[in-house]
Scaffold this active site. Sequence first.
Site, PDB file in Angstrom:
ATOM      1  N   HIS A 230       1.433  48.840  -9.138  1.00 22.70           N
ATOM      2  CA  HIS A 230       1.337  47.463  -8.652  1.00 22.70           C
ATOM      3  C   HIS A 230       0.160  46.792  -9.350  1.00 22.70           C
ATOM      4  CE1 HIS A 230       1.940  44.064  -6.040  1.00 22.70           C
ATOM      5  NE2 HIS A 230       0.653  44.051  -5.735  1.00 22.70           N
ATOM      6  N   TYR A 257       1.517  35.807  -5.510  1.00 23.01           N
ATOM      7  CA  TYR A 257       0.584  35.530  -4.424  1.00 23.01           C
ATOM      8  C   TYR A 257      -0.801  35.270  -5.012  1.00 23.01           C
ATOM      9  CZ  TYR A 257      -0.764  40.492  -4.948  1.00 23.01           C
ATOM     10  OH  TYR A 257      -1.178  41.720  -5.446  1.00 23.01           O
ATOM     11  N   ASP A 543      20.211  56.496  23.311  1.00 23.92           N
ATOM     12  CA  ASP A 543      21.327  55.908  24.056  1.00 23.92           C
ATOM     13  C   ASP A 543      22.601  56.483  23.452  1.00 23.92           C
ATOM     14  OD1 ASP A 543      22.312  53.636  25.907  1.00 23.92           O
ATOM     15  OD2 ASP A 543      23.320  53.164  24.023  1.00 23.92           O
TER      16      ASP A 543
END
Length: 821
Positions: A230, A257, A543
């Site tokens: 990066h 940015y 669930d």
Amino acid sequence: MPEDQSVPSAARIVVIGGGVGGASVAYHLAKLGERDVVVLDRDELTSGSTFHSAGLIGQLRADPTLTRMNMYSVELYRELQRTVHPPGFVECGGIKLAATAERMAEIRRQVGWARTFGLPLEEISVAEAKDLFPLMDTAGVVGAAYLPTDGYIDPSQLTYSLIAGARAGGVRVFTRTRVLGIETADQRVRTVRTDRGDIAAEIVVDCGGMFAAEIARMAGVRIPVVPMSHQYLVTDAFRERTGTPLPTLRDPDHLIYFREEVDGLIMGGYERNAKPFALDERGLDAVPADFNGRLLAEDWPRFEEIMDNAQQRVPVLADVGVRTFINGPEAFTPDNEFCLGETEVGGFFVAAGFCAHGIAGAGGIGRVMAEWIVDGEPSYDVWHMDIRRFGRHYASPSYTLARVLENYETYYDIRYPHHERSAGRPLRVSPAYPWHVDHGAFFGEKAGWERVNYYESNAAAGDEGRRPRGWAGQHWSPAIGAEHRATRERAGLFDESSFAKLEVTGPGAAKLMSWLCDNDVARDVGRITYTQALNQRGGIECDFTVTRLGPEEFWVVTGTAFGTHDGDWIRRHARRDPSVRVADVTSQWACFALWGPASRMILASLTPADLGEVAFPFMTMREISVGAVPVRALRVTFVGELGWELYCPSEYGATLWRTLWTAGQPHGLVAGGYRAIDSLRLEKGYRVWGADIGPARTPYDAGLGFCVKLDKAGGFLGREALLEARERGVSEHLRCITLADPLAIALGNEPVSVGDEVVGRVTSGGFGYTIGTSIAYAYLPTDVAKPGTPVTVEIFGETVDGEVVAEPLFDPSGERVRPAS
């Protein structure tokens, strides 16, 4: 204060990694009263990815939990800023620009989200954005949003500030201490071996950043992160500060940015030609052992697109020199979410994969991890960050890398609902997959599975006039409505082979499942029970349905993406009883759902079994034959219609599908996909875990109190919490809302208001093709939850009238599910 010189022979908790993640975990463990905590770093603190982070603090994210975590981070950083070890937090505000109409729609959607969190995000004009950030050229900008509580921070100062707080609470820190191995026994972590001696430990927390996967391999654990290069730059000084700091600036349409840095700027972005760092010939991360406090070589050609875009937005960059060019590795996950939680090795936790936004989340990460370690579970619903979301297919380095690359290169892309990623596909397919392809299936992907969203071949039978406005109409087809209506009117055939299937067997299986489930699952052989598994706080951890196959055999069926999570939950509690075996048998069984009024006639033509209401009642299982195929038939539904889920060994799957399809043609059978299932289930009010329900909600909150058997012999996990909740009373209820505008579709997270007051947030929404209404679900306070209450829902900046209504909207008596034979 100097680091201690000798490592202890034992510690309750060992944190590996002295970056911002490890520092925050240690700080929050100390705040919770943990005193026997050791932090280890291979070099100096912050010498991994932390020291070269750009340090932007943005709070609002698409995930509600991450937004709350980032908001907590800001609160913490403000507090730390007032201490003797300030982290250099500058609360300068943040601007997000829109250079397209599509991005402006996203911004307005985010402004709505922010209202549900109490974040002061506001839409501002282009001129107002220019006033706040005078260096920008606003050519092409159509709008913007501003959040005054965003900012930036010095990552190294933040780390040292957190470590100072941790040390004050008794945490010991050892730098220049390299971890050589992690010893486990009986599937639990036991010892951390270092070059300065061994440390016996109850808990080990892997906060290794770009080294996290390497550290985890020492314990036999796979963490799917990839170090990615990066880049950003720091300009020479060129501006005189006025005393009012510049806000941070993001221009996602141009991939860039900015933030101020002394008298200059920091500028970076996410290029379309991403590059991983330090992968070996197998595709695994292989960061050099001496890569400490180091950067990668400048890669200007790969940065060219970012630089060109930045000079268009901030023209002065064309004339300003570059003081520093930063190219540093950051650990990215395949879905751009953090990788947190306890792994399959007991006591071995991970907090990694910060995806270049870990500084903003570091405070929340530390809090969540400390709660997880001390209390056994976090106070937030962190499913989207839980390491258990990654299935076994992420053990493949090539698959992981493909997904990470795609994720990085689309970091700033708008995420439309039902958008499907393409990397690494197809991977897992049903036995009926070739049939689906031949019949015009439009596939989605979940947990590596190719799943039919809808068949474009059914579109001609649908109604194009039902296309929703805005985002909801982006990945939509009239086929969805056609499949929905065919299921209600005749019959639908759905491929659910991706559903996760777990076998729980052994002498202790009945006792274990009874303890884990709030409903009574230890019933007669052949009975099916819909139930939840709760955590200690009474929140819904799982669930699923449980079928009793035999005295010592239970069959658990859960959602495609939840198999790893739910299986791990059951296994963790099964460790205390070695007689219990938990096996994931998903791939061994195909599953096809046949639902609709004609389903009994279709199935009856293929089997000698009695399918009548007396012989084969709702919520029961029978072993039958369908044509030539042996089938485990479950009389259940997720669409509110008569029907069965038909399971067969995978090798029979293609034959079973063809058999059902052929037999159904005289009855008007239509093959359908998951988008129709979602519409059908909304009309019946069936909940979805991870959206409508989750660990932060009790069954009482969610309208699932009918599953709770408080008087069940032996009790169950979470019972005491539910007793307290019942005594307290429910303060928020999951309620159904119908919208006045049928083409306005809520997608999730939209604010629900009464007057000017936000009272809730949409959990899920869609269109009910049978009732002809836009439907949304939201948790609402008691005084608003009464049917008939008028509300409004904000959808992309527009207010849509709605009304709280009784549910289910379709077939409230349930006659469709239990028709006469």
